[in-house]
Design a protein around this motif. Structure first.
Motif, PDB file in Angstrom:
ATOM      1  N   SER A  43     -61.982  23.855   4.555  1.00 17.42           N
ATOM      2  CA  SER A  43     -63.208  24.660   4.825  1.00 17.42           C
ATOM      3  C   SER A  43     -62.918  25.361   6.163  1.00 17.42           C
ATOM      4  CB  SER A  43     -64.575  23.876   4.855  1.00 17.42           C
ATOM      5  OG  SER A  43     -64.355  23.074   3.741  1.00 17.42           O
ATOM      6  N   VAL A  49     -62.929  33.156   1.317  1.00 19.86           N
ATOM      7  CA  VAL A  49     -64.446  33.868   1.281  1.00 19.86           C
ATOM      8  C   VAL A  49     -64.619  34.908   0.153  1.00 19.86           C
ATOM      9  CG1 VAL A  49     -65.877  35.284   2.798  1.00 19.86           C
ATOM     10  CG2 VAL A  49     -64.609  33.303   3.740  1.00 19.86           C
ATOM     11  N   LYS A  55     -73.727  37.142  -0.097  1.00 23.19           N
ATOM     12  CA  LYS A  55     -73.580  36.458   1.083  1.00 23.19           C
ATOM     13  C   LYS A  55     -72.066  35.757   1.293  1.00 23.19           C
ATOM     14  CE  LYS A  55     -78.197  35.224   2.315  1.00 23.19           C
ATOM     15  NZ  LYS A  55     -79.386  34.658   1.749  1.00 23.19           N
ATOM     16  N   ALA A  56     -71.688  35.961   2.419  1.00 27.55           N
ATOM     17  CA  ALA A  56     -70.079  35.367   2.524  1.00 27.55           C
ATOM     18  C   ALA A  56     -70.231  34.068   2.260  1.00 27.55           C
ATOM     19  CB  ALA A  56     -69.508  35.886   3.877  1.00 27.55           C
ATOM     20  N   VAL A  57     -69.403  33.294   1.554  1.00 28.27           N
ATOM     21  CA  VAL A  57     -69.478  31.972   1.428  1.00 28.27           C
ATOM     22  C   VAL A  57     -67.747  31.296   1.225  1.00 28.27           C
ATOM     23  CG1 VAL A  57     -71.585  31.696   0.635  1.00 28.27           C
ATOM     24  CG2 VAL A  57     -69.684  31.572  -0.884  1.00 28.27           C
ATOM     25  N   LYS A  58     -67.577  30.135   1.520  1.00 27.32           N
ATOM     26  CA  LYS A  58     -66.210  29.848   1.509  1.00 27.32           C
ATOM     27  C   LYS A  58     -66.290  29.226  -0.083  1.00 27.32           C
ATOM     28  CE  LYS A  58     -65.087  29.347   6.104  1.00 27.32           C
ATOM     29  NZ  LYS A  58     -64.642  28.975   7.383  1.00 27.32           N
ATOM     30  N   CYS A  60     -63.897  27.609  -1.536  1.00 22.80           N
ATOM     31  CA  CYS A  60     -63.201  26.313  -1.633  1.00 22.80           C
ATOM     32  C   CYS A  60     -64.399  25.257  -1.237  1.00 22.80           C
ATOM     33  CB  CYS A  60     -61.871  26.302  -0.735  1.00 22.80           C
ATOM     34  SG  CYS A  60     -62.434  26.003   0.969  1.00 22.80           S
ATOM     35  N   THR A  61     -65.481  25.663  -0.981  1.00 22.39           N
ATOM     36  CA  THR A  61     -66.313  24.690  -0.422  1.00 22.39           C
ATOM     37  C   THR A  61     -67.624  24.725  -1.332  1.00 22.39           C
ATOM     38  OG1 THR A  61     -65.431  24.774   1.618  1.00 22.39           O
ATOM     39  CG2 THR A  61     -67.193  23.545   1.733  1.00 22.39           C
ATOM     40  N   MET A  62     -67.330  25.234  -2.604  1.00 21.73           N
ATOM     41  CA  MET A  62     -68.771  25.455  -3.441  1.00 21.73           C
ATOM     42  C   MET A  62     -68.112  25.026  -5.011  1.00 21.73           C
ATOM     43  SD  MET A  62     -70.898  28.716  -3.839  1.00 21.73           S
ATOM     44  CE  MET A  62     -72.546  28.509  -4.551  1.00 21.73           C
ATOM     45  N   ALA A  67     -72.369  27.605  -8.373  1.00 25.19           N
ATOM     46  CA  ALA A  67     -72.580  29.240  -8.182  1.00 25.19           C
ATOM     47  C   ALA A  67     -73.147  29.566  -9.761  1.00 25.19           C
ATOM     48  CB  ALA A  67     -71.353  29.694  -7.955  1.00 25.19           C
ATOM     49  N   ASP A 112     -69.357  41.554   4.911  1.00 24.24           N
ATOM     50  CA  ASP A 112     -70.634  41.030   5.153  1.00 24.24           C
ATOM     51  C   ASP A 112     -70.864  40.845   6.323  1.00 24.24           C
ATOM     52  OD1 ASP A 112     -72.558  38.393   4.317  1.00 24.24           O
ATOM     53  OD2 ASP A 112     -71.774  37.806   6.173  1.00 24.24           O
ATOM     54  N   GLY A 132     -64.772  31.918  11.565  1.00 20.50           N
ATOM     55  CA  GLY A 132     -64.417  31.113  10.254  1.00 20.50           C
ATOM     56  C   GLY A 132     -63.104  31.666   9.562  1.00 20.50           C
TER      57      GLY A 132
END
Lengths: 166, 270
Positions: A43, A49, A55-58, A60-62, A67, A112, A132
């Motif tokens: 992460s 990303v 919204k920008a999210v990772k 690999c951490t969801m 989703a 983003d 990040g």
């Protein structure tokens, strides 16, 4: 196993996955969208990303199931045919990459970031916002230059178009 | 990551009901700590109850000086809320410096305090602001909520629903980050509010204590005399009960408490 359905880059997609499947693996392995990368798996690096509901999210951490029902944009969804997105064009123009591995995540984070700063960006803000995303090749000089250039181009163009592209 | 069963809760009541099934159930908020812990198999719940889609847990209410932040509110939402910025900019600033933008889009205040990482930022704010943690069962004062490393007063199945506090006259937060993980190696939140009609200075320290967040009596005494960065100069903070690890010794952290308190106070007064 769970059913997952998403809108990815404007296309409705669905699949059945193990509940532990990460979103990034669903994108890469089930959908073949390999532009989203797995860099660190902890992460920290930001190569994975994507945008989930804008919204920008990772990714690999969801979990993919988390989703489900969302709208996802990946690096493959930015360009309009052969016309690069202004942020992609700025990275190319300013040589904001060397090996390119971190670039998809850098670009998704930058799109983003620019959308959240319609007032414009300065170097300090760009560097803070890129916290990040890790590049191990070149340092961040040209990446920062590219983001600043893209931010200016997008401010000049119609604001509506910049938002739609994001 | 080990195999697991995912459940999406539609309400707090639904989450509580879902949590009764399964052998080792965990609530999932933003997942910014839990999912990495599961990936490295440090955590291996049999069932995950996703709280991320519960509308009643989201949002910020500001009425006069009274602030209520829903547990499911993300760090990005806390950082961007204009009403909160107007009454307590220190909390907005703290939220704007947790992790990175992608982490702030997912991570929530409820998830952060329920996890109570000894280097997390919010516990320091809550303790210094004398905040109240609201759960689906009761209200808990911050001082009684954070009980140790990754330990809280939460009982099995209990869910944090909101955090409530009164905005103080002045507050500031400053942290010294680990250069790699970016977690606070020491973070200090200072607040000058009122208690029983008198000035009340509270100083909470995160990232440094062996048992997690704590109040620094030494800094509080100095700032109670004069709420000024110069008042912290030369204050001795004992290194007893402070963490010593590969990143910093207890003595170094004790020195950092003083420096961060000075910077936080300067911010509070700016």
């Amino acid at each position: 196993m769970s059913d997952v359905s998403l809108v990815v880059n404007g296309r409705k997609v669905s699949g059945t996955v193990e509940d532990r499947t990460l979103l990034v693996h669903f994108l890469r392995e089930n959908l073949g969208l390999t532009g989203t990368h797995v860099g660190c798996d902890t992460s920290q690096c930001g190569a994975c990303v994507v945008h989930v509901d804008g919204k920008a999210v990772k990714s690999c951490t969801m979990l993919a199931v988390q989703a489900s029902g969302s709208t996802v944009t990946t690096i493959e969804g930015l360009a309009n045919g052969t016309d690069l997105h202004p942020v992609q064009a700025a990275f190319k123009e300013n040589h904001g990459l060397q090996c390119g591995f971190c670039t998809p995540g850098m670009i998704m984070t930058s799109v983003d970031m620019i959308a959240r700063h319609p007032e414009g960006l300065d170097e300090a803000t760009v560097r803070h916002e890129l916290e990040g995303n890790i590049c191990r090749c070149t340092g961040y000089h040209n990446i920062v230059k590219a983001v600043l250039a893209a931010s200016k181009t997008m401010a000049k163009g119609s604001k509506g178009r910049a938002k739609a592209a994001a | 990551m080990y195999s697991l069963n995912y459940h999406r809760a539609s309400s707090v009541a639904d989450a509580v009901k879902l949590a009764k099934k399964g052998d080792d159930v965990k609530y999932l908020a933003g997942g910014m700590t839990l999912i990495p812990a599961m990936k490295t198999r440090l955590s291996a719940p049999s069932d995950l109850i996703d709280l991320g889609h519960i509308g009643e847990l989201k949002g910020i209410k500001v009425s006069g000086k009274n602030v209520t932040i829903g547990a499911g509110t993300t760090h990005a939402e806390v950082a961007a809320n204009e009403k909160l910025k107007a009454v307590c900019p220190a909390v907005s600033d703290l939220a704007a410096h947790i992790g990175d933008p992608a982490v702030r889009h997912k991570g929530t205040i409820g998830g952060s305090i329920a996890n109570n990482d000894p280097a997390a930022d919010y516990p320091a704010a809550l303790l210094a602001l004398d905040a109240t943690v609201v759960t689906n069962k009761r209200e808990i004062a911050a001082a009684k909520f954070f009980t140790g490393l990754f330990e809280t007063a939460l009982k099995d199945g209990e869910i944090v629903t909101a955090v409530r506090f009164t905005a103080p006259a002045k507050a500031g937060y400053e942290k010294f980050r680990n250069p790699a993980s970016r977690y606070a190696m020491t973070g200090v939140f200072v607040a000058k509010g009122k208690a029983n009609g008198k000035d009340d200075v509270r100083v909470a320290v995160t990232g440094a204590g062996e048992n997690g967040v704590f109040r620094s009596k030494e800094i509080e005494a100095a700032l109670s005399k004069k709420f000024d960065a110069a008042a912290v100069e030369g204050v001795k903070v004992p290194s007893k009960n402070l963490m010593s690890d590969i990143h910093a010794s207890a003595d170094y952290r004790a020195a950092l408490v003083v420096v961060m308190a000075k910077r936080a106070t300067a911010k509070a007064n700016s």
